[in-house]
Structures are given as structure tokens and as C-alpha cells.
Design a protein around this motif. Sequence first.
Motif, PDB file in Angstrom:
ATOM      1  N   ILE A  18      40.295  39.508   1.966  1.00 41.36           N
ATOM      2  CA  ILE A  18      41.444  39.994   1.201  1.00 41.36           C
ATOM      3  C   ILE A  18      42.716  39.878   2.033  1.00 41.36           C
ATOM      4  CG2 ILE A  18      42.462  42.043   0.125  1.00 41.36           C
ATOM      5  CD1 ILE A  18      39.620  42.793  -0.757  1.00 41.36           C
ATOM      6  N   GLY A  19      42.618  40.205   3.309  1.00 43.62           N
ATOM      7  CA  GLY A  19      43.777  40.055   4.197  1.00 43.62           C
ATOM      8  C   GLY A  19      44.216  38.601   4.302  1.00 43.62           C
ATOM      9  N   LEU A  20      43.251  37.683   4.396  1.00 39.98           N
ATOM     10  CA  LEU A  20      43.573  36.261   4.461  1.00 39.98           C
ATOM     11  C   LEU A  20      44.220  35.794   3.158  1.00 39.98           C
ATOM     12  CD1 LEU A  20      43.453  33.544   5.916  1.00 39.98           C
ATOM     13  CD2 LEU A  20      41.129  33.256   5.017  1.00 39.98           C
ATOM     14  N   ALA A  21      43.738  36.283   2.043  1.00 37.05           N
ATOM     15  CA  ALA A  21      44.333  35.917   0.753  1.00 37.05           C
ATOM     16  C   ALA A  21      45.784  36.394   0.679  1.00 37.05           C
ATOM     17  CB  ALA A  21      43.515  36.499  -0.396  1.00 37.05           C
ATOM     18  N   ILE A  22      46.050  37.596   1.137  1.00 34.39           N
ATOM     19  CA  ILE A  22      47.421  38.122   1.144  1.00 34.39           C
ATOM     20  C   ILE A  22      48.294  37.295   2.086  1.00 34.39           C
ATOM     21  CG2 ILE A  22      48.835  40.106   1.792  1.00 34.39           C
ATOM     22  CD1 ILE A  22      46.495  41.884   0.780  1.00 34.39           C
ATOM     23  N   ALA A  23      47.749  36.954   3.258  1.00 30.23           N
ATOM     24  CA  ALA A  23      48.497  36.141   4.218  1.00 30.23           C
ATOM     25  C   ALA A  23      48.797  34.759   3.636  1.00 30.23           C
ATOM     26  CB  ALA A  23      47.709  36.019   5.519  1.00 30.23           C
ATOM     27  N   LEU A  24      47.865  34.186   2.892  1.00 27.52           N
ATOM     28  CA  LEU A  24      48.093  32.886   2.270  1.00 27.52           C
ATOM     29  C   LEU A  24      49.198  32.945   1.218  1.00 27.52           C
ATOM     30  CD1 LEU A  24      44.442  31.526   1.942  1.00 27.52           C
ATOM     31  CD2 LEU A  24      46.293  30.520   3.286  1.00 27.52           C
ATOM     32  N   VAL A  25      49.238  34.017   0.466  1.00 28.04           N
ATOM     33  CA  VAL A  25      50.301  34.177  -0.529  1.00 28.04           C
ATOM     34  C   VAL A  25      51.652  34.263   0.172  1.00 28.04           C
ATOM     35  CG1 VAL A  25      51.271  35.753  -2.251  1.00 28.04           C
ATOM     36  CG2 VAL A  25      48.847  35.216  -2.307  1.00 28.04           C
ATOM     37  N   ILE A  26      51.722  35.072   1.224  1.00 28.68           N
ATOM     38  CA  ILE A  26      52.981  35.214   1.966  1.00 28.68           C
ATOM     39  C   ILE A  26      53.380  33.879   2.592  1.00 28.68           C
ATOM     40  CG2 ILE A  26      54.049  36.333   3.972  1.00 28.68           C
ATOM     41  CD1 ILE A  26      52.320  38.821   3.244  1.00 28.68           C
ATOM     42  N   ALA A  27      52.400  33.171   3.172  1.00 33.52           N
ATOM     43  CA  ALA A  27      52.689  31.879   3.790  1.00 33.52           C
ATOM     44  C   ALA A  27      53.144  30.861   2.752  1.00 33.52           C
ATOM     45  CB  ALA A  27      51.454  31.370   4.530  1.00 33.52           C
ATOM     46  N   ALA A  28      52.556  30.884   1.571  1.00 38.15           N
ATOM     47  CA  ALA A  28      52.956  29.951   0.510  1.00 38.15           C
ATOM     48  C   ALA A  28      54.396  30.202   0.084  1.00 38.15           C
ATOM     49  CB  ALA A  28      52.014  30.079  -0.684  1.00 38.15           C
ATOM     50  N   ILE A  29      54.751  31.465  -0.074  1.00 42.53           N
ATOM     51  CA  ILE A  29      56.122  31.800  -0.473  1.00 42.53           C
ATOM     52  C   ILE A  29      57.101  31.441   0.644  1.00 42.53           C
ATOM     53  CG2 ILE A  29      57.677  33.699  -1.068  1.00 42.53           C
ATOM     54  CD1 ILE A  29      55.239  35.010  -2.476  1.00 42.53           C
ATOM     55  N   ALA A  30      56.746  31.759   1.881  1.00 47.25           N
ATOM     56  CA  ALA A  30      57.609  31.420   3.018  1.00 47.25           C
ATOM     57  C   ALA A  30      57.750  29.909   3.149  1.00 47.25           C
ATOM     58  CB  ALA A  30      57.043  32.023   4.296  1.00 47.25           C
ATOM     59  N   GLY A  31      56.652  29.182   3.001  1.00 47.15           N
ATOM     60  CA  GLY A  31      56.702  27.725   3.078  1.00 47.15           C
ATOM     61  C   GLY A  31      57.577  27.123   2.001  1.00 47.15           C
ATOM     62  N   PHE A  32      57.543  27.715   0.818  1.00 46.08           N
ATOM     63  CA  PHE A  32      58.387  27.236  -0.278  1.00 46.08           C
ATOM     64  C   PHE A  32      59.859  27.286   0.115  1.00 46.08           C
ATOM     65  CE2 PHE A  32      60.925  28.079  -4.088  1.00 46.08           C
ATOM     66  CZ  PHE A  32      60.588  26.998  -4.874  1.00 46.08           C
ATOM     67  N   TYR A  33      60.273  28.403   0.710  1.00 46.29           N
ATOM     68  CA  TYR A  33      61.678  28.546   1.086  1.00 46.29           C
ATOM     69  C   TYR A  33      62.024  27.773   2.353  1.00 46.29           C
ATOM     70  CZ  TYR A  33      62.255  31.951  -2.593  1.00 46.29           C
ATOM     71  OH  TYR A  33      62.329  32.552  -3.816  1.00 46.29           O
ATOM     72  N   LEU A  34      61.100  27.675   3.280  1.00 44.77           N
ATOM     73  CA  LEU A  34      61.379  26.963   4.530  1.00 44.77           C
ATOM     74  C   LEU A  34      61.444  25.447   4.340  1.00 44.77           C
ATOM     75  CD1 LEU A  34      59.214  29.018   7.044  1.00 44.77           C
ATOM     76  CD2 LEU A  34      61.710  29.026   6.802  1.00 44.77           C
ATOM     77  N   LEU A  35      60.788  24.929   3.336  1.00 46.08           N
ATOM     78  CA  LEU A  35      60.783  23.488   3.097  1.00 46.08           C
ATOM     79  C   LEU A  35      61.841  23.075   2.073  1.00 46.08           C
ATOM     80  CD1 LEU A  35      56.954  22.777   3.035  1.00 46.08           C
ATOM     81  CD2 LEU A  35      58.578  22.303   4.869  1.00 46.08           C
ATOM     82  N   GLY A  36      62.924  23.815   1.990  1.00 49.99           N
ATOM     83  CA  GLY A  36      63.982  23.532   1.026  1.00 49.99           C
ATOM     84  C   GLY A  36      64.614  22.174   1.229  1.00 49.99           C
TER      85      GLY A  36
END
Length: 127
Positions: A18-36
Motif C-alpha cells: 500500500i505504501g508503494l502504491a501511494i508512492a507510485l501515485v505521488i511519483a506519477a503526479i510529480a513526474g507529470f509536472y517535472l516533465l513539462g
Amino acid sequence: MATSQIETVSTGADKAKIGLAIALVIAAIAGFYLLGKQGQVAQWGVLVGGLAAAVVVFGLSESGKELVAFGRDSWKEVKKVVWPTRKEAIQMTGYVIAFCAVMAIFLWTTDKTLEWLLYDLILGWKK
């Protein structure tokens, strides 16, 4: 004597999933903004890929399996529902609208009667 069981996420592996799933969601959102600056394809690819990975990891946990089982059971129950025919639905809608109209007239009549009774007869405040 009835016994009740409380189900919780108790294993360390489940908590890690569950922690990894939450971390993946956060990483996906962060990656979306960082790869602008990389373009929309890269942004959306990271977001969709990260969220899909998070769903897969969550699905492998005990909580995810329970959620899937709950969804299946819910779908089975929805299939058991006997939906009204179009004619029945239109009739029931008509009944509801007619009832609302009758209640509106009744409440308006009651309000005006009480207004006349209190203000005109009892208090003597003529308009």
C-alpha cells in the motif's frame, strides 16, 4: 455469544504494498509536472504509467483483493435488480409530480388561511 472480527492490514508486506502504491501515485503526479518541457506525450505517459503501476501494486495487496471482491459482489447484486419498464417509470414520475402539486396547493391554502386568521381576525391588521 456473537463474536465480531475486525479486519485490518496486519502484515508488513501488505503495508509495504500500500505504501508503494501511494508512492507510485505521488511519483506519477510529480513526474507529470517535472516533465513539462519534454512534451505532453512524456508527461501523460509517466502519469498514466505510474497510476497503472499503482493500481497493479494495490491490486496485489490484501486490501486490493478485498476491493475487487466487493466490486464483483456489488455487480452481482446490481444484476438482480428488477428495473421498472418505461411505462412504469413515467407513471411513477407523474404520480410524484401530481403529489407535489397537490401538496403545494394544500400548503399555500393553509398558509393563507392562517395568515387571514391571525392577521385579519385576531390581530385586526387589515391590509
